[in-house]
Enzyme design. Structure first.
Site: not given
Length: 524
Positions: A275, A277-279, A300, A390
């Site tokens: 996905g 994000g920071n992770i 995606e 979201n």
């Protein structure tokens, strides 16, 4: 007409339909059903949405000019202005931004999230327009293009999303040709929708497989306007990795290395899904610096970190439905177009998120939840069971069908009054998007829980032991022990719970700003 627009639009009849945004205002009426191109904040139309919201603000039409809006996933900042001006009556299937989330949670916008692989096909089935009074098609699809071919087909930009399906079920089409963005021609692979019983199996057997269609076919008679767009996508800076996210990434990479040693994964793994994000950034950074080579990605969204992943030499090929880059990332991408364009492909979201393909390729899926409970159910959407973030997005498309389904999360997050006020490991998820039957691995900065083949009580033990924050581990263990004691008497030991206690951590957070209980006997 600019010279670059004339160069980009190679189908001459379209040039006779050239309009400004203002000349299109009268086409739009309250209550219409609209489709927008775009996915994760890139590739969405800009001129028409901005012109319409300017018109609403200038004429005080808030609440009087509203639409049923469908986008492949999230759109750009234009959507936020629409939400602020009460222009979105209903919305599907995924959104990002404080104004649209506020409109949803205030009840001004009716939102329904849906698996991103299913949303476009359900649109073609007429599911979302079945109550529309004047036909089952969308009234307009507004799509951003970076070029138009000799037969009138549309070359998208950095996102494909649900555009092919929207175009196929739209009465009229407005094309915004973005001359600020370089042409993306050649980087797409377009599958047009075919409904049952005529649908055929997808032939994709590798991440780099292509059908060969590089533009979206369209009936030129449906195109009512061509509008030149001179604004680029506005993507905020990516959240950098930190010590916590790098800890999660290290656990994950160690696990993948172990799986290779045990013969359960090949040396170059299987296609990866990650996905944003920071992770996710930390995982990509970790893979880029690991010993894994010849990796592929089936996902995606691609973000800036994937460019570095390519440059590391570890990543051979990547495919997605959107390439969501910052300004610096897009510049780097365009400056090295010949290199990157040979190594990546943008597809429609029904293909990038196809359960059939995900399962066939053995994708390794990695996503971030709101919370995971001790038995392995995950909440990806609703904070405290009610407040929409979201939307589900494509997480379940991947997690239900991947060879390895991984949820990564911090063990705890800060609240206003407590630096570890929110435990991401809870007794029972306050909303369930991914069930205990979908997840193989849960990982936090504390450790990794391998859930494969484990019965519920064994899952609970390993999740509490490996993944929970030290501030919550004794509390969660006590809940589990009390539940086992209670369930032993009731002979309900398969998945022990005490319903009167199971949401006390959530209730305490709502009342006191922390999930830390004084006692499980605490009353609410």
């Amino acid at each position: 007409m600019s010279a670059i627009l004339k160069q980009r639009v190679r189908y001459a009849p379209y040039l006779k339909k050239l309009r400004t945004g203002e000349q299109c205002i009268d086409l739009f009426k309250h209550g219409q059903y609209l489709g927008w191109s775009g996915f994760t904040g890139v590739g969405a139309p800009k001129v028409i949405p901005t012109t319409l919201v300017d018109h609403v603000e200038k004429n005080n039409l808030q609440g009087k000019l509203g639409f049923h809006l469908f986008v492949g996933a999230s759109a750009g900042p234009e959507e936020s202005r629409w939400a602020e001006n009460n222009m979105i009556l209903t919305r599907a299937p995924h959104q990002v931004g404080k104004p649209i989330a506020a409109a949803i949670n205030d009840g001004r916008t009716q939102f329904f999230d849906k698996h991103l692989s299913m949303f476009p096909q359900d649109l073609t089935y007429g599911f979302y327009t079945k109550d529309k009074p004047n036909g089952s098609n969308l009234d307009y699809t507004i799509i951003e293009a970076t070029a138009i071919t000799e037969d009138g087909s549309i070359v998208p930009g950095p996102a494909v999303g649900a555009s092919p399906e929207m175009i196929s079920v739209s009465d009229k089409i407005i094309i915004e040709v973005n001359t600020k963005t370089p042409s993306f021609e050649g980087i797409h692979d377009i599958d047009m929708p075919v409904n049952p019983p005529f649908r055929q199996p997808y032939p994709h057997t590798s991440a780099d497989f292509k059908i060969g269609k590089t533009a979206i076919p369209v009936d030129p008679e449906k195109v009512v306007a061509i509008v030149e767009s001179t604004s680029g996508d506005k993507v905020p800076p990516n959240t950098p990795s930190d010590e916590q996210s790098r800890g999660i990434a290290n656990h994950l990479i160690e696990f993948l290395e172990h799986e290779v040693k045990q013969g359960r994964l090949p040396a170059n793994l299987h296609p990866l899904q990650s996905g944003i994000g920071n992770i996710a950034n930390a995982v990509v950074e970790g893979l880029a610096s690991s010993n894994f080579k010849n990796l592929t990605v089936w996902t995606e969204v691609l973000q800036d970190s994937f460019l570095d992943f390519f440059e590391s030499g570890s990543l051979d090929y990547a495919t997605a439905t959107s390439i969501r880059l910052t300004n610096d990332g897009f510049k780097k991408f365009y400056d090295n177009w010949d290199t990157y364009s040979k190594k990546l492909c943008l597809r429609s979201q029904v293909v990038s998120n196809s359960p059939e393909i995900i399962r066939r390729l053995g994708v390794i899926a990695m996503n971030t939840p709101v919370e995971v409970d001790i038995y392995g159910h995950a909440n990806s959407t609703n904070v405290m069971g009610s407040r929409m973030l979201n939307g589900l997005g494509g997480s379940a498309d991947f997690l239900r069908n991947a060879k390895l389904s991984i949820m990564h999360t911090p063990s705890a997050r800060p609240s206003k009054v407590d630096p570890t006020g929110l435990s991401c490991i809870v007794p029972m998820a306050s909303h369930v998007d991914q069930t205990e039957h979908d997840l193989d691995v849960v990982v936090t900065e504390q450790g990794l829980a391998d859930l494969r083949g484990l019965a519920p009580k064994a899952r609970a033990k390993v999740i509490i032991d490996k993944c929970s924050h030290p501030d919550y581990k004794p509390q969660l263990q006590e809940y589990y022990d009390r539940s086992v004691f209670y369930a032993t008497k009731k002979k309900t030991l398969h998945e022990p719970h005490i319903l009167r206690d199971v949401f006390k951590m959530h209730l305490n957070f709502q009342e006191n700003g922390t999930m830390k209980l004084d006692s499980w006997d605490q009353k609410f």
